[in-house]
Design a protein around this motif. Structure first.
Motif, mmCIF file in Angstrom:
data_model
loop_
_atom_site.group_PDB
_atom_site.id
_atom_site.type_symbol
_atom_site.label_atom_id
_atom_site.label_comp_id
_atom_site.label_asym_id
_atom_site.label_seq_id
_atom_site.Cartn_x
_atom_site.Cartn_y
_atom_site.Cartn_z
ATOM 1 N N TRP A 47 0.836 -1.192 0.000
ATOM 2 C CA TRP A 47 0.000 0.000 0.000
ATOM 3 C C TRP A 47 0.881 1.255 0.000
ATOM 4 O O TRP A 47 1.980 1.251 0.558
ATOM 5 N N GLU A 51 -2.885 5.175 1.246
ATOM 6 C CA GLU A 51 -3.826 4.052 1.264
ATOM 7 C C GLU A 51 -3.854 3.377 2.631
ATOM 8 O O GLU A 51 -4.926 3.043 3.149
ATOM 9 N N ALA A 52 -2.676 3.168 3.210
ATOM 10 C CA ALA A 52 -2.609 2.525 4.523
ATOM 11 C C ALA A 52 -3.324 3.365 5.581
ATOM 12 O O ALA A 52 -4.048 2.829 6.437
ATOM 13 N N LEU A 55 -7.096 3.010 5.210
ATOM 14 C CA LEU A 55 -7.586 1.725 5.715
ATOM 15 C C LEU A 55 -7.681 1.739 7.239
ATOM 16 O O LEU A 55 -8.653 1.239 7.823
ATOM 17 N N ALA A 66 -3.896 -3.215 6.569
ATOM 18 C CA ALA A 66 -2.734 -2.342 6.552
ATOM 19 C C ALA A 66 -1.548 -2.942 7.301
ATOM 20 O O ALA A 66 -0.427 -2.454 7.185
#
Length: 232
Positions: A47, A51-52, A55, A66
């Motif tokens: 990721w 993005e992490a 999440l 993640a």
């Protein structure tokens, strides 16, 4: 003849999910004669930082994606044209609760299951990363389907004469997700039953379907006094 109650109906317990994705391997990322690949080490999905963080903010199942995830994802070439790959990863649906009376249509995470499995497999087979766009989205042609693993509550197969069935009826089922690995041995044992050949003393009796006719055995499985076999 009335239909005998199923093993699960007698002992209880829901069957675990079985989901699989079939990817059309237009990039020939995996040779068609490659063996089945199983990755057993924990994995962290690729990721971006954004993005992490997203999440983690969502929480629940998404947040778990993640961090470090259990291995167990695997693939194998799928015969036919065009060349395809069969992909599985049980960690992606381990949190999905299946009721004791499961619905006919299993709950699928669809494209999410396929994308996450593909992301994990790209760690083992970097060429599969070619199906992930620069923004991380999946660009592959993938279909997803699924159902339930065939298993008994003691996680041991059912091989031998069908209890309560007509004479000459045999069973070979409940391989608990180990169908490919156990197929040769299971088929050989079933053939011995059918032909009347001597049976292996070490394990043949433990796989007989008729063990579930015993109330003592059923209670032993329910209480945990009888240990479970194959685990998936």
């Amino acid at each position: 003849m009335p239909r005998p109650p199923s093993v699960d109906a007698r002992v209880g317990g829901a069957p675990p999910l079985l989901l699989q994705a079939v990817l059309r391997d237009d990039l020939s990322a995996v040779p068609g004669d490659a063996p089945m690949v199983v990755w057993t080490d924990p994995v962290t999905l690729p990721w971006s930082e954004e993005e992490a963080e997203a999440l983690l903010e969502i929480g629940g199942f998404e947040a778990s994606l993640a961090g470090s995830l259990p291995g167990g994802f695997h693939l194998r070439p799928y015969p036919g044209k065009p060349h395809s790959l069969l992909m599985l990863w049980e960690a992606i649906h381990a949190d999905v609760a299946v009721p004791r009376e499961p619905p006919e249509e299993a709950e699928l995470r669809g494209s999410l299951f396929a994308e996450l499995t593909l992301r994990a497999l790209s760690r083992a087979v970097p060429a599969l990363g070619g199906y992930l766009g620069e923004d991380g989205s999946m660009t592959a042609n993938v279909s997803v389907d699924g159902g339930y693993y065939s298993k008994a509550p003691d996680n041991l197969p059912l091989i031998g004469p069908a209890a309560g069935g007509p004479r000459g009826a045999y069973m070979c089922a409940g391989l608990s997700g180990y169908g490919i690995m156990a197929a040769n041995a299971a088929g050989e044992l079933l053939a011995k039953h059918v032909t009347g050949a001597p049976l292996p003393e070490a394990y043949a009796a433990g796989f007989l379907p008729e063990r579930w006719e015993s109330e003592e055995y059923r209670r032993g499985v329910e209480s945990g006094a009888i240990g479970k076999g194959f685990q998936i």
